[in-house]
Design an enzyme around this catalytic site. Sequence first.
Site, PDB file in Angstrom:
ATOM      1  N   ASN A   1       7.797   2.187  32.304  1.00 23.08           N
ATOM      2  CA  ASN A   1       6.938   3.230  31.756  1.00 23.08           C
ATOM      3  C   ASN A   1       6.230   3.907  32.921  1.00 23.08           C
ATOM      4  OD1 ASN A   1       4.999   4.772  30.509  1.00 23.08           O
ATOM      5  ND2 ASN A   1       3.826   3.038  29.677  1.00 23.08           N
TER       6      ASN A   1
ATOM      7  N   LYS B   1       4.305   6.396  32.801  1.00 27.00           N
ATOM      8  CA  LYS B   1       3.002   6.973  32.410  1.00 27.00           C
ATOM      9  C   LYS B   1       2.903   8.415  32.952  1.00 27.00           C
ATOM     10  CE  LYS B   1       1.254   2.311  32.196  1.00 27.00           C
ATOM     11  NZ  LYS B   1       0.131   1.391  32.228  1.00 27.00           N
TER      12      LYS B   1
ATOM     13  N   HIS C   1       1.187   2.664  22.705  1.00 23.16           N
ATOM     14  CA  HIS C   1       0.694   2.092  23.957  1.00 23.16           C
ATOM     15  C   HIS C   1      -0.839   2.055  23.908  1.00 23.16           C
ATOM     16  CE1 HIS C   1      -0.163   1.463  28.180  1.00 23.16           C
ATOM     17  NE2 HIS C   1       1.083   1.044  28.310  1.00 23.16           N
TER      18      HIS C   1
ATOM     19  N   GLU D   1      -2.954   2.780  26.003  1.00 20.56           N
ATOM     20  CA  GLU D   1      -3.587   3.974  26.579  1.00 20.56           C
ATOM     21  C   GLU D   1      -3.624   5.104  25.556  1.00 20.56           C
ATOM     22  OE1 GLU D   1      -1.176   4.010  30.104  1.00 20.56           O
ATOM     23  OE2 GLU D   1      -2.173   2.180  30.752  1.00 20.56           O
TER      24      GLU D   1
ATOM     25  N   GLU E   1       1.444  -6.207  25.265  1.00 14.44           N
ATOM     26  CA  GLU E   1       0.773  -5.796  26.495  1.00 14.44           C
ATOM     27  C   GLU E   1      -0.733  -6.055  26.377  1.00 14.44           C
ATOM     28  OE1 GLU E   1       3.469  -2.724  28.668  1.00 14.44           O
ATOM     29  OE2 GLU E   1       1.979  -1.670  27.469  1.00 14.44           O
TER      30      GLU E   1
ATOM     31  N   GLY F   1      -2.261  -2.864  34.713  1.00 12.55           N
ATOM     32  CA  GLY F   1      -2.735  -2.206  35.929  1.00 12.55           C
ATOM     33  C   GLY F   1      -3.823  -2.965  36.667  1.00 12.55           C
TER      34      GLY F   1
ATOM     35  N   SER G   1       1.112  -5.850  34.488  1.00  7.95           N
ATOM     36  CA  SER G   1       1.151  -6.364  35.869  1.00  7.95           C
ATOM     37  C   SER G   1       2.401  -7.191  36.174  1.00  7.95           C
ATOM     38  CB  SER G   1      -0.114  -7.167  36.191  1.00  7.95           C
ATOM     39  OG  SER G   1      -1.247  -6.314  36.147  1.00  7.95           O
TER      40      SER G   1
HETATM   41  P1  13P Z   1       1.429  -2.159  34.720  1.00  8.82           P
HETATM   42  O1  13P Z   1       2.788  -2.799  34.899  1.00  8.82           O
HETATM   43  O2  13P Z   1       1.143  -1.094  35.709  1.00  8.82           O
HETATM   44  O3  13P Z   1       0.354  -3.198  34.586  1.00  8.82           O
HETATM   45  O4  13P Z   1       1.486  -1.389  33.296  1.00  8.82           O
HETATM   46  C1  13P Z   1       1.973  -2.042  32.179  1.00  8.82           C
HETATM   47  C2  13P Z   1       2.143  -1.055  31.092  1.00  8.82           C
HETATM   48  O5  13P Z   1       1.193  -0.544  30.543  1.00  8.82           O
HETATM   49  C3  13P Z   1       3.513  -0.692  30.714  1.00  8.82           C
HETATM   50  O6  13P Z   1       3.543   0.053  29.544  1.00  8.82           O
END
Ligand code: 13P
Length: 253
Positions: free
Chosen positions: A9, A11, A93, A95, A163, A169, A209
């Site tokens: 992803n 983003k 997601h 976010e 997640e 992150g 992560s």
């Molecule tokens: P990271 O791998 O950067 O922690 O992000 C995970 C994520 O949100 C994937 O959708």
Amino acid sequence: MRRKLAAGNWKMNGTNASLAEVQILTRNHPAPSVDLLICPPATLIVQAAALTADSPLEIGAQDCHAAAAGAHTGDISAVMLAEAGARAVILGHSERRQDHDESSALVSAKTQAAWASGLTAVVCLGETLAQREAAQTLDIIADQLDASLPDGATGTNTVIAYEPIWAIGTGLTPSTAQIAEVHDFLRRRLADRFGEDRADTIRLLYGGSVKPSNAMEIFATSNVDGALVGGASLKAADFSPIVKALEDCAATP
Ligand code: 13P
């Protein structure tokens, strides 16, 4: 048997120059023993899909609107994403749930829209740190799973991604025991709703992560069928070792 899946992803990262990473991935993995999916920003889907047309690497999107068309300025429908060359779409997601106040009911409606366009829905779930510390993780996961997934979910049209928000992150990851607890719980809950046969076909990804250094341990965890990778999917040099770890894990009986 569920085929394992390594998904990236991107983003809100990636410009035309980033397409070189997609190209490197197609070269690094001409015949992978696991499924590969990269979800770049919408602006790159057409080009990324063209670059991967002869590769097993598939391209996905990061969100869609629940409607097929209409007066929704700035939104993109599943129909449009499919036409652009996407084969899957990430939905719910954290976010989007946080930044755009998306409810599980909305995620469910978007999932229906994705299916109607032939896209696989990658439906995301996860608890906050406060919820985990209050021992509410499984209740939160249960509520999100029940309300985000429409009745027609199958292993073909749906992937679930667990997640934990506090792991995204941050460099923090749950222990493998904590991941196994949630993934085993998800498998049981899917079986209670859809029956064991159907539940056994639905892939459960872990996200948060994931890096080359921790991928193998996470992939060896109960009911983990792959990963949804954020930061470490932006560079082929990071994502390819994760793909390799998943292939190694798939080859281990
Ligand atoms: P990271 O791998 O950067 O922690 O992000 C995970 C994520 O949100 C994937 O959708």
